[in-house]
Design a protein around this motif. Sequence first.
Motif, PDB file in Angstrom:
ATOM      1  N   ASN A  79       0.967  -1.223  -0.093  1.00  0.00           N
ATOM      2  CA  ASN A  79      -0.134  -0.006  -0.076  1.00  0.00           C
ATOM      3  C   ASN A  79       0.817   1.277   0.141  1.00  0.00           C
ATOM      4  OD1 ASN A  79      -1.969  -1.879   1.744  1.00  0.00           O
ATOM      5  ND2 ASN A  79      -2.758  -1.140   0.095  1.00  0.00           N
ATOM      6  N   GLY A 120     -18.363   0.463   0.389  1.00  0.00           N
ATOM      7  CA  GLY A 120     -17.832  -0.851   0.540  1.00  0.00           C
ATOM      8  C   GLY A 120     -16.333  -0.497   0.177  1.00  0.00           C
ATOM      9  N   LEU A 121     -16.192   0.170  -1.235  1.00  0.00           N
ATOM     10  CA  LEU A 121     -14.735   0.516  -1.732  1.00  0.00           C
ATOM     11  C   LEU A 121     -14.316   1.780  -0.724  1.00  0.00           C
ATOM     12  CD1 LEU A 121     -15.420   0.923  -5.536  1.00  0.00           C
ATOM     13  CD2 LEU A 121     -13.864  -0.761  -4.086  1.00  0.00           C
ATOM     14  N   LYS A 123     -14.600   1.773   2.549  1.00  0.00           N
ATOM     15  CA  LYS A 123     -13.845   1.388   3.715  1.00  0.00           C
ATOM     16  C   LYS A 123     -12.579   0.529   3.249  1.00  0.00           C
ATOM     17  CE  LYS A 123     -16.819  -1.197   6.114  1.00  0.00           C
ATOM     18  NZ  LYS A 123     -17.593  -2.453   6.623  1.00  0.00           N
ATOM     19  N   ARG A 124     -12.738  -0.376   2.275  1.00  0.00           N
ATOM     20  CA  ARG A 124     -11.570  -1.063   1.949  1.00  0.00           C
ATOM     21  C   ARG A 124     -10.350  -0.076   1.825  1.00  0.00           C
ATOM     22  NH1 ARG A 124     -11.993  -4.228  -3.522  1.00  0.00           N
ATOM     23  NH2 ARG A 124     -10.327  -2.732  -4.298  1.00  0.00           N
ATOM     24  N   LEU A 127      -8.965   0.975   4.966  1.00  0.00           N
ATOM     25  CA  LEU A 127      -8.186   0.006   5.396  1.00  0.00           C
ATOM     26  C   LEU A 127      -6.677  -0.013   4.753  1.00  0.00           C
ATOM     27  CD1 LEU A 127     -10.801  -2.769   6.274  1.00  0.00           C
ATOM     28  CD2 LEU A 127      -9.318  -1.923   7.966  1.00  0.00           C
ATOM     29  N   ASP A 128      -6.784   0.133   3.503  1.00  0.00           N
ATOM     30  CA  ASP A 128      -5.498   0.126   2.964  1.00  0.00           C
ATOM     31  C   ASP A 128      -4.517   1.160   3.420  1.00  0.00           C
ATOM     32  OD1 ASP A 128      -6.202  -2.079   1.201  1.00  0.00           O
ATOM     33  OD2 ASP A 128      -6.793  -0.782  -0.499  1.00  0.00           O
ATOM     34  N   ASN A 161      -7.364  -0.865  -5.092  1.00  0.00           N
ATOM     35  CA  ASN A 161      -6.321  -0.934  -4.164  1.00  0.00           C
ATOM     36  C   ASN A 161      -5.668   0.337  -3.964  1.00  0.00           C
ATOM     37  OD1 ASN A 161      -6.916  -3.634  -3.480  1.00  0.00           O
ATOM     38  ND2 ASN A 161      -5.463  -4.336  -4.744  1.00  0.00           N
ATOM     39  N   ASP A 270     -22.029   0.665   9.136  1.00  0.00           N
ATOM     40  CA  ASP A 270     -21.015   1.179   8.734  1.00  0.00           C
ATOM     41  C   ASP A 270     -20.482   2.562   8.347  1.00  0.00           C
ATOM     42  OD1 ASP A 270     -20.239  -1.636   8.385  1.00  0.00           O
ATOM     43  OD2 ASP A 270     -21.075  -1.691   6.362  1.00  0.00           O
ATOM     44  N   LYS A 300     -12.412  -2.723  11.516  1.00  0.00           N
ATOM     45  CA  LYS A 300     -12.875  -3.769  11.343  1.00  0.00           C
ATOM     46  C   LYS A 300     -13.950  -4.476  12.164  1.00  0.00           C
ATOM     47  CE  LYS A 300      -8.353  -5.637   9.540  1.00  0.00           C
ATOM     48  NZ  LYS A 300      -7.446  -6.599   9.660  1.00  0.00           N
TER      49      LYS A 300
END
Length: 301
Positions: A79, A120-121, A123-124, A127-128, A161, A270, A300
């Motif tokens: 990342n 959803g994206l 949140k991802r 986290l990245d 990503n 969320d 998470k």
Amino acid sequence: MDESCIDLQKFSYEKLVCATNNFSEKDKLGEGATGSVFKGFLKELNCFVAVKRVVVGSKYGIESYLPEVKILTKLQHKNLVNLIGWCGKIKKELLIVYELVENKTLEYHLFNEIGFLDLGLRKRIALDLASALLYLHEECEQSVLHCDIKLDNVLLETNFNAKLCDFGLARPAERGQESGYPTVLSGAPGYLAPECEKSRKATKESDIYSFGVVLLQMACGRRAVERIQENGMKFEIKLVDWVWEKLRVSGENISAVADPRLRLSCDEKDMERLIVVGLACANPNPNNRPCIREVINMLKC
């Protein structure tokens, strides 16, 4: 710092001029705190690259800019943007060559009407970015302060990503360091932790504050500093202050601050988690901010 200590491919100035069509404006990808970035193609590697061009002025020698190269040679994480090579001390310029991350910045995707990032994206991506900070703060050989975390320093790959980029203001920091590291306060408005304005020192906690602002931007779909007009008056307000004020007035109704494009389609829990974690990271008291490992656990949950 001796340039010979940098164990990395060194390109000729002429080769990078050719690769970028003489730093053509049409190939300009953006401009950061320490330089402009251009798209280029290196025939010998048969790949497109991003070339950061830093013009070294009379006030600052090349010593002021080599830390970005030196830091990145020691970092490797999925990342973080990958460093390919460099060219220095030619015509008072430092050129840094990175992998090209094709899908533009997080800022572009949040505010450009053409695209849309669902929760959803988002949140991802959060986290990245948190994973990159965990590596910098706690997992690499020597702890690193990024000092310039913001939307346009988060690059997205075609699969969305995320990769953290632009280490022009980054500095090494000892583990357990409390006093902070003196830094040039040239970050974008709205991202700078309030204590830095007085101390003029960067810390892990100030990185966490900037990360919190990014989380709030992803949740709210707003700029770090908004220009608002009310009752005929124009003024600016920081996103952190706006969120607190809205939640106070609405009695903690999360929908009052959520990105309007997400309100009808996202999971309220969320969304609440993203906002709560963002506010925790952007706490005005640096001692009350979570560390990055705690942030990841909260995201998470």
